[in-house]
Write a protein that holds these residues in place. Sequence first.
Motif, PDB file in Angstrom:
ATOM      1  N   TYR A   1       0.841  -1.194   0.000  1.00  0.00           N
ATOM      2  CA  TYR A   1       0.000   0.000   0.000  1.00  0.00           C
ATOM      3  C   TYR A   1       0.877   1.244   0.000  1.00  0.00           C
ATOM      4  CZ  TYR A   1      -4.171  -2.771   0.804  1.00  0.00           C
ATOM      5  OH  TYR A   1      -5.219  -3.656   0.658  1.00  0.00           O
ATOM      6  N   TYR A   2       0.550   2.150  -0.912  1.00  0.00           N
ATOM      7  CA  TYR A   2       1.291   3.391  -1.066  1.00  0.00           C
ATOM      8  C   TYR A   2       0.401   4.591  -0.751  1.00  0.00           C
ATOM      9  CZ  TYR A   2       4.444   0.456  -3.844  1.00  0.00           C
ATOM     10  OH  TYR A   2       5.297  -0.529  -4.268  1.00  0.00           O
ATOM     11  N   CYS A   3       0.985   5.554  -0.090  1.00  0.00           N
ATOM     12  CA  CYS A   3       0.368   6.860   0.092  1.00  0.00           C
ATOM     13  C   CYS A   3       0.780   7.706  -1.115  1.00  0.00           C
ATOM     14  CB  CYS A   3       0.899   7.449   1.395  1.00  0.00           C
ATOM     15  SG  CYS A   3       0.473   9.143   1.725  1.00  0.00           S
ATOM     16  N   ALA A   4      -0.168   8.413  -1.713  1.00  0.00           N
ATOM     17  CA  ALA A   4       0.138   9.209  -2.895  1.00  0.00           C
ATOM     18  C   ALA A   4      -0.612  10.529  -2.815  1.00  0.00           C
ATOM     19  CB  ALA A   4      -0.255   8.453  -4.160  1.00  0.00           C
ATOM     20  N   ALA A   5      -0.070  11.537  -3.487  1.00  0.00           N
ATOM     21  CA  ALA A   5      -0.684  12.864  -3.410  1.00  0.00           C
ATOM     22  C   ALA A   5      -0.379  13.655  -4.675  1.00  0.00           C
ATOM     23  CB  ALA A   5      -0.178  13.615  -2.181  1.00  0.00           C
ATOM     24  N   GLY A   6      -1.119  14.754  -4.836  1.00  0.00           N
ATOM     25  CA  GLY A   6      -0.949  15.585  -6.018  1.00  0.00           C
ATOM     26  C   GLY A   6      -1.838  15.095  -7.147  1.00  0.00           C
ATOM     27  N   ARG A   7      -1.812  15.815  -8.232  1.00  0.00           N
ATOM     28  CA  ARG A   7      -2.692  15.457  -9.338  1.00  0.00           C
ATOM     29  C   ARG A   7      -2.125  15.917 -10.658  1.00  0.00           C
ATOM     30  NH1 ARG A   7      -9.128  17.033  -9.785  1.00  0.00           N
ATOM     31  NH2 ARG A   7      -9.494  16.182 -11.852  1.00  0.00           N
ATOM     32  N   ARG A   8      -1.967  14.992 -11.571  1.00  0.00           N
ATOM     33  CA  ARG A   8      -1.624  15.313 -12.960  1.00  0.00           C
ATOM     34  C   ARG A   8      -2.911  15.248 -13.775  1.00  0.00           C
ATOM     35  NH1 ARG A   8       2.603  11.489 -12.113  1.00  0.00           N
ATOM     36  NH2 ARG A   8       4.642  12.493 -11.884  1.00  0.00           N
ATOM     37  N   PRO A   9      -3.097  16.143 -14.700  1.00  0.00           N
ATOM     38  CA  PRO A   9      -4.313  16.098 -15.527  1.00  0.00           C
ATOM     39  C   PRO A   9      -4.287  14.901 -16.465  1.00  0.00           C
ATOM     40  CG  PRO A   9      -2.809  17.781 -16.333  1.00  0.00           C
ATOM     41  CD  PRO A   9      -2.223  17.272 -15.051  1.00  0.00           C
ATOM     42  N   GLY A  10      -5.489  14.475 -16.844  1.00  0.00           N
ATOM     43  CA  GLY A  10      -5.611  13.448 -17.870  1.00  0.00           C
ATOM     44  C   GLY A  10      -5.712  12.028 -17.352  1.00  0.00           C
ATOM     45  N   TYR A  11      -5.729  11.866 -16.037  1.00  0.00           N
ATOM     46  CA  TYR A  11      -5.821  10.527 -15.458  1.00  0.00           C
ATOM     47  C   TYR A  11      -7.074  10.433 -14.591  1.00  0.00           C
ATOM     48  CZ  TYR A  11      -0.860   9.932 -16.641  1.00  0.00           C
ATOM     49  OH  TYR A  11       0.342   9.830 -17.288  1.00  0.00           O
ATOM     50  N   SER A  12      -7.653   9.245 -14.555  1.00  0.00           N
ATOM     51  CA  SER A  12      -8.740   9.019 -13.616  1.00  0.00           C
ATOM     52  C   SER A  12      -8.158   8.861 -12.221  1.00  0.00           C
ATOM     53  CB  SER A  12      -9.528   7.757 -13.988  1.00  0.00           C
ATOM     54  OG  SER A  12      -8.770   6.602 -13.674  1.00  0.00           O
ATOM     55  N   TRP A  13      -8.995   8.930 -11.220  1.00  0.00           N
ATOM     56  CA  TRP A  13      -8.482   8.916  -9.861  1.00  0.00           C
ATOM     57  C   TRP A  13      -7.833   7.588  -9.498  1.00  0.00           C
ATOM     58  CZ3 TRP A  13      -9.818   5.893  -5.619  1.00  0.00           C
ATOM     59  CH2 TRP A  13     -10.978   5.107  -5.732  1.00  0.00           C
ATOM     60  N   GLN A  14      -8.187   6.518 -10.188  1.00  0.00           N
ATOM     61  CA  GLN A  14      -7.625   5.223  -9.851  1.00  0.00           C
ATOM     62  C   GLN A  14      -6.325   4.901 -10.597  1.00  0.00           C
ATOM     63  OE1 GLN A  14     -11.572   2.776  -9.842  1.00  0.00           O
ATOM     64  NE2 GLN A  14     -10.266   1.995  -8.198  1.00  0.00           N
ATOM     65  N   GLN A  15      -5.941   5.735 -11.515  1.00  0.00           N
ATOM     66  CA  GLN A  15      -4.724   5.480 -12.265  1.00  0.00           C
ATOM     67  C   GLN A  15      -3.508   6.047 -11.531  1.00  0.00           C
ATOM     68  OE1 GLN A  15      -6.203   7.270 -16.032  1.00  0.00           O
ATOM     69  NE2 GLN A  15      -5.717   5.264 -16.940  1.00  0.00           N
ATOM     70  N   PRO A  16      -2.468   5.255 -11.322  1.00  0.00           N
ATOM     71  CA  PRO A  16      -1.304   5.731 -10.564  1.00  0.00           C
ATOM     72  C   PRO A  16      -0.610   6.933 -11.200  1.00  0.00           C
ATOM     73  CG  PRO A  16      -0.853   3.600 -11.605  1.00  0.00           C
ATOM     74  CD  PRO A  16      -2.310   3.846 -11.748  1.00  0.00           C
ATOM     75  N   GLY A  17      -0.704   7.094 -12.509  1.00  0.00           N
ATOM     76  CA  GLY A  17      -0.067   8.219 -13.174  1.00  0.00           C
ATOM     77  C   GLY A  17      -0.610   9.577 -12.759  1.00  0.00           C
ATOM     78  N   ARG A  18      -1.761   9.562 -12.110  1.00  0.00           N
ATOM     79  CA  ARG A  18      -2.367  10.826 -11.659  1.00  0.00           C
ATOM     80  C   ARG A  18      -1.545  11.484 -10.553  1.00  0.00           C
ATOM     81  NH1 ARG A  18      -8.038  12.318 -11.346  1.00  0.00           N
ATOM     82  NH2 ARG A  18      -8.590  13.555  -9.510  1.00  0.00           N
ATOM     83  N   TYR A  19      -0.840  10.676  -9.761  1.00  0.00           N
ATOM     84  CA  TYR A  19      -0.250  11.158  -8.520  1.00  0.00           C
ATOM     85  C   TYR A  19       1.218  11.526  -8.686  1.00  0.00           C
ATOM     86  CZ  TYR A  19      -4.654   9.344  -7.042  1.00  0.00           C
ATOM     87  OH  TYR A  19      -6.001   9.112  -6.949  1.00  0.00           O
ATOM     88  N   ILE A  20       1.590  12.616  -8.051  1.00  0.00           N
ATOM     89  CA  ILE A  20       2.924  13.174  -8.195  1.00  0.00           C
ATOM     90  C   ILE A  20       3.863  12.700  -7.094  1.00  0.00           C
ATOM     91  CG2 ILE A  20       4.232  15.338  -8.258  1.00  0.00           C
ATOM     92  CD1 ILE A  20       1.630  16.661  -9.310  1.00  0.00           C
TER      93      ILE A  20
END
Length: 125
Positions: A94-113
């Motif tokens: 389990y990973y804690c993740a934060a931030g937001r990149r545009p173009g990804y749904s909330w469940q996609q890991p690429g969204r998080y910075i």
Amino acid sequence: QAQLVESGGGSAQPGGSLRLSCAVSGDTLRRDEMAWVRQAPGKEREAVALISPDSDITLYDDSVKGRFTISRDNAKNHLYLEMNSLQLEDTAKYYCAAGRRPGYSWQQPGRYIYWGPGTQVTVSS
């Protein structure tokens, strides 16, 4: 640059509970959405819970809805995941993740910075 560190992982039996914590340091993430992302053996990472900056919005994957609760304490710079009624299928890192990149749904890991190193959760009988 923010640093995230998870804690609280470990082993549990089916039906048991665990509470994960994520401590944020180095920079505040009070204005960022935060999420818990997990990666089960042989599977891709997928967010299972997300919380908005002021906690007014929470989203859950169907597989954990009603069993997991995400929360945050912005004053303490902490994110939490209360996991109840654990199932074998919850075994994952389990990973804690934060931030937001545009173009990804909330469940996609690429969204998080920002990401923590992860904490292992193992559910077994």
